[in-house]
Design a protein around this motif. Sequence first.
Motif, PDB file in Angstrom:
ATOM      1  N   TYR A 124       0.695  -1.168  -0.509  1.00  0.00           N
ATOM      2  CA  TYR A 124       0.380   0.180   0.139  1.00  0.00           C
ATOM      3  C   TYR A 124       0.913   1.857   0.252  1.00  0.00           C
ATOM      4  CZ  TYR A 124      -3.302   3.909   1.803  1.00  0.00           C
ATOM      5  OH  TYR A 124      -3.493   5.391   1.920  1.00  0.00           O
ATOM      6  N   ARG A 165       2.406   2.326  -3.193  1.00  0.00           N
ATOM      7  CA  ARG A 165       1.750   3.242  -4.213  1.00  0.00           C
ATOM      8  C   ARG A 165       1.095   4.168  -3.397  1.00  0.00           C
ATOM      9  NH1 ARG A 165       0.130  -2.698  -4.829  1.00  0.00           N
ATOM     10  NH2 ARG A 165       0.102  -2.980  -7.432  1.00  0.00           N
ATOM     11  N   TYR A 209      -7.383   0.979   1.138  1.00  0.00           N
ATOM     12  CA  TYR A 209      -7.430   1.566   0.104  1.00  0.00           C
ATOM     13  C   TYR A 209      -8.692   1.695  -0.313  1.00  0.00           C
ATOM     14  CZ  TYR A 209      -3.605  -1.896  -1.273  1.00  0.00           C
ATOM     15  OH  TYR A 209      -1.649  -2.840  -1.459  1.00  0.00           O
ATOM     16  N   ALA A 223      -7.867   5.898  -1.365  1.00  0.00           N
ATOM     17  CA  ALA A 223      -7.122   6.124  -1.745  1.00  0.00           C
ATOM     18  C   ALA A 223      -7.823   5.786  -3.386  1.00  0.00           C
ATOM     19  CB  ALA A 223      -5.703   4.772  -2.237  1.00  0.00           C
ATOM     20  N   GLY A 224      -8.972   4.999  -3.792  1.00  0.00           N
ATOM     21  CA  GLY A 224      -9.176   4.336  -4.811  1.00  0.00           C
ATOM     22  C   GLY A 224     -10.759   5.871  -4.234  1.00  0.00           C
ATOM     23  N   ARG A 238      -8.895   2.968  -8.981  1.00  0.00           N
ATOM     24  CA  ARG A 238      -9.366   2.402  -8.689  1.00  0.00           C
ATOM     25  C   ARG A 238      -9.694   1.076  -8.073  1.00  0.00           C
ATOM     26  NH1 ARG A 238     -14.261   6.700  -9.063  1.00  0.00           N
ATOM     27  NH2 ARG A 238     -12.548   7.769  -7.783  1.00  0.00           N
ATOM     28  N   THR A 268      -7.706  -0.725  -7.064  1.00  0.00           N
ATOM     29  CA  THR A 268      -7.640  -0.706  -5.251  1.00  0.00           C
ATOM     30  C   THR A 268      -9.679  -1.327  -4.693  1.00  0.00           C
ATOM     31  OG1 THR A 268      -8.943   1.495  -5.363  1.00  0.00           O
ATOM     32  CG2 THR A 268      -6.663   1.038  -4.874  1.00  0.00           C
ATOM     33  N   ASN A 269     -10.321  -1.325  -5.643  1.00  0.00           N
ATOM     34  CA  ASN A 269     -11.597  -2.105  -6.043  1.00  0.00           C
ATOM     35  C   ASN A 269     -11.188  -3.819  -5.527  1.00  0.00           C
ATOM     36  OD1 ASN A 269     -12.992   0.045  -4.835  1.00  0.00           O
ATOM     37  ND2 ASN A 269     -13.911  -0.130  -7.717  1.00  0.00           N
ATOM     38  N   TYR A 288      -8.645  -5.423  -4.562  1.00  0.00           N
ATOM     39  CA  TYR A 288      -8.396  -5.702  -3.709  1.00  0.00           C
ATOM     40  C   TYR A 288      -9.563  -5.482  -2.137  1.00  0.00           C
ATOM     41  CZ  TYR A 288      -3.077  -5.231  -5.559  1.00  0.00           C
ATOM     42  OH  TYR A 288      -1.755  -5.981  -5.854  1.00  0.00           O
ATOM     43  N   ALA A 289     -10.090  -4.577  -2.092  1.00  0.00           N
ATOM     44  CA  ALA A 289     -10.935  -4.717  -0.838  1.00  0.00           C
ATOM     45  C   ALA A 289     -11.424  -5.214  -1.341  1.00  0.00           C
ATOM     46  CB  ALA A 289     -11.195  -3.074  -1.441  1.00  0.00           C
TER      47      ALA A 289
END
Length: 396
Positions: free
Chosen positions: A74, A77, A129, A132-133, A140, A143-144, A146-147
């Motif tokens: 994380y 980035r 995340y 951040a997204g 996005r 990050t989505n 990963y989330a």
Amino acid sequence: MTKGFWQPPRLRTLEEEEEERRATWLELFYDLVFVAAIAEVAHYLDGHLSVSGFLCYMLLFVPIWWSWVGATFYATRFDTDDLGHRLLTLLQMVAIAVLAVNVHHGLEESSDGFALSYITVRGILIVQYLIAGYHVPVARSLTNWYARGFSLAVAIWLLSIFVPPPWRFALWILALIIDFGTPLTAGKLVAKIPPSFSHVPERVGLFTIIVLGEAVIGVVRAVAQLQWGILSAGVALLGMSIAFSLWWIYFDSVDGSPLRGMASGKMGISLTWLYFHLPLAIGIAATGVGVEHIIVSSKKAIALPSPERWLICGAVAICLISLAVIHLITCIVGAKHRSKILAAYRIGSAAFILIIAIGGINLSPIVLMVLVALACALQVVLDLLRSRQSLPQANN
């Protein structure tokens, strides 16, 4: 702090493509809590010298390592080092500290405390995340992804609290598989937003230094418990030489270039390189525990008990096999000038050490340590010889 109290996450990797990213002071401070966590999980292994004990040690080690990896990727980035990021990092450190406290009972009836600590660490990462997204539209999709994946794993960890052992631990393993598989299946999403190719290898190297430090502490702790003698001093020096050899082998051949495969969507080979740092870390920390036990056994000057013999030999063999895979991947997709034969040498030394574990029933502690230390030192000599042979080619 000269920066504002809060800054929205920004994509660091696009801003610093031409720069060599280095670890921040916050990241180095964050690493300190993992020194304590690794010390606790090593202490757990110290009291459970058996096959089942080692398997439990690995199960406890994996969430600690994965928590560190999550924060590192994380930060590489989206780290802004503002007040908000620092406070969330502090909360993660507190959760990791609680995780370390619960290690000793992490696989007993009170293992829900260990699970809740890990859930907290991962929950904070998921929030990071999502934030951040929201602020970085170009990232996005990643990050989505990963989330969602990490949230599914957290949900399974949460469910495990209501399930009695041993099924609880089966759910942990399932959740960890989902955790590890989430980046592995990201593919093109990571190719668009790759991590920093200078920052991550440095951070991975720093974690390796942490576990090497635990191995050194094991030697010092064992010697401090005993009256100084020739045998104990000899075993301690040999233990230090093993740690030095592992340090040499790793840092003289690793360069992080396999991570560049992420930029082209080659997640499998890149993450294999990264994921093999997990058994390497497990093996190094276990090596420290093994040396500590052998130093104590050396006072008796008799054949080493089987649990101690298998621990030191198995731990060093795991390290050498992991180093072989890391080196081979570096040769295949990274630095072309490196010799692939060194990976075969690592495997050969690991096989030799495992033969010692099988057949060395009557070996004394000092003799066994001499053989293991020589097998590791041989790798250093071979590295030096290969480096010397490659110099004329490099000059040409």
